[in-house]
Each structure stands twice: as structure tokens, then as C-alpha cells.
Design an enzyme around this catalytic site. Sequence first.
Site, PDB file in Angstrom:
ATOM      1  N   GLY A  45      -0.636   6.026 -17.692  1.00 16.99           N
ATOM      2  CA  GLY A  45      -0.650   4.665 -18.210  1.00 16.99           C
ATOM      3  C   GLY A  45      -1.166   4.651 -19.637  1.00 16.99           C
ATOM      4  N   GLN A  50      -4.633   1.103 -27.370  1.00 17.22           N
ATOM      5  CA  GLN A  50      -4.928   2.537 -27.498  1.00 17.22           C
ATOM      6  C   GLN A  50      -4.129   3.191 -28.632  1.00 17.22           C
ATOM      7  OE1 GLN A  50      -4.427   3.215 -23.037  1.00 17.22           O
ATOM      8  NE2 GLN A  50      -5.999   4.703 -23.548  1.00 17.22           N
ATOM      9  N   CYS A  95      -9.073   8.461 -18.899  1.00 21.10           N
ATOM     10  CA  CYS A  95      -8.458   7.580 -19.892  1.00 21.10           C
ATOM     11  C   CYS A  95      -8.041   8.442 -21.079  1.00 21.10           C
ATOM     12  CB  CYS A  95      -9.478   6.520 -20.326  1.00 21.10           C
ATOM     13  SG  CYS A  95      -8.835   5.365 -21.544  1.00 21.10           S
ATOM     14  N   LEU A  96      -6.849   8.185 -21.600  1.00 16.54           N
ATOM     15  CA  LEU A  96      -6.375   8.997 -22.727  1.00 16.54           C
ATOM     16  C   LEU A  96      -7.232   8.769 -23.976  1.00 16.54           C
ATOM     17  CD1 LEU A  96      -2.493   8.718 -22.276  1.00 16.54           C
ATOM     18  CD2 LEU A  96      -4.001  10.615 -21.651  1.00 16.54           C
ATOM     19  N   HIS A 137      -6.492  -0.756 -14.585  1.00 12.66           N
ATOM     20  CA  HIS A 137      -7.149  -0.043 -15.691  1.00 12.66           C
ATOM     21  C   HIS A 137      -6.502  -0.430 -17.035  1.00 12.66           C
ATOM     22  CE1 HIS A 137      -8.697   3.953 -17.490  1.00 12.66           C
ATOM     23  NE2 HIS A 137      -7.853   3.501 -18.395  1.00 12.66           N
ATOM     24  N   GLU A 138      -5.164  -0.472 -17.055  1.00 10.05           N
ATOM     25  CA  GLU A 138      -4.461  -0.782 -18.310  1.00 10.05           C
ATOM     26  C   GLU A 138      -4.657  -2.254 -18.699  1.00 10.05           C
ATOM     27  OE1 GLU A 138      -3.688   1.704 -19.931  1.00 10.05           O
ATOM     28  OE2 GLU A 138      -3.667   3.124 -18.277  1.00 10.05           O
ATOM     29  N   HIS A 141      -7.804  -2.784 -20.497  1.00  8.05           N
ATOM     30  CA  HIS A 141      -7.749  -2.432 -21.924  1.00  8.05           C
ATOM     31  C   HIS A 141      -7.404  -3.657 -22.776  1.00  8.05           C
ATOM     32  CE1 HIS A 141      -8.351   1.870 -22.412  1.00  8.05           C
ATOM     33  NE2 HIS A 141      -7.525   2.164 -21.428  1.00  8.05           N
TER      34      HIS A 141
END
Length: 175
Positions: A45, A50, A95-96, A137-138, A141
Site C-alpha cells: 500500500g 508518502q 510502512c514504506l 493504514h493508508e 496517512h
Amino acid sequence: MKRPILLHPDPRLKKTCAPLDDISDEVRVLAADMLETMYAAPGVGLAAPQVGVLSRLIVVDCVKSEEDGPARPIAMVNPEVLQASDETNVYEEGCLSIPDHFADVTRPKVVKVGWLDLDGTPREEEFDGLWATCIQHEIDHLEGKLFLDYLRPLKRQMITRKMQKLKREKAREAS
Ligand code: ZN
């Protein structure tokens, strides 16, 4: 085209993102770039902030390998959790924007999500398991919230300090 992923801590990862009123070609290009960036990472995701764009757009694909079936990339514009189950699930999240750090996070197990697709068509679907966790989660963000915000302050501070160090090292390497 792949885009650079912002690393925590970064003020842009703490901002509330603005809804997209108009799904332009620019938005479709951004979604395609985000999917390419996510698959290359690799990740399941990615949210627009991000990559430094403070708009309500996320991409997800929780089909991890070919054995689990064909890829299912989904781009969601203005996604919203419409309903959440009382039953919860614990997943070890990453998380990226916070590479190499993982922690257990508890979230509703099943969520009904509403969003606009890239043609502007309203969609609604129920997601379970990893899909539900990933989408929540996304969407977090888009509110400037990271999975770290669910952890105890001590653990959050420890990871943030390590990330600050990593960012200093990367900045030195680049100069
Ligand atoms: Zn993330």
C-alpha cells in the site's frame, strides 16, 4: 514513473490531506506512479502524502505473490471507512516511510470502504484481513497518522530516533 518515498520524520507525513474534487489526468498519472513505486519497493500500500502530494489518494494491492492469485491493484480517491467490525485483528505492520521497523497494531478486522475510482465512479466494498488492515493504514496517512502513533511513546521515540539517524546518514551519502 517511480517517485521518491518520503521518510519519517517529515512534516508532510503529519498533514491532513485535501479531498480531490476533480479526477484529472494528473491524478491518474499520480496513481499509476504510486502503484509502480509501491510494487518496486516492494509494498502492499502507498498513500499520496508518502510521495509528497497532500491529496486523498491511496493505492493498495494485498495479493503478495502469484500463488495467491492475480495482482489486484486498486487506486482509491477520497477513501472512507463507512463501517468497521467490533471484532479486531492484530497485524505486524510496517510502512514504506519507516523502512525496517515493524510493530503489532490492533484494528477492526472487517471494514466497509467507500471511494471513487479513477473514472470518478463511486465504489463500495467490504475488506477483511490484510486488505482491511492495509486500507486502514493508508487512510490514516491521509489524516497525517502513522502506525507509530498506535505504539507506546517509548517505542515510538526509539524508532523515530533511529529514523532520524538513518536520514542523516542518507543525507551525508548524497552530499
Ligand atoms: Zn505507511
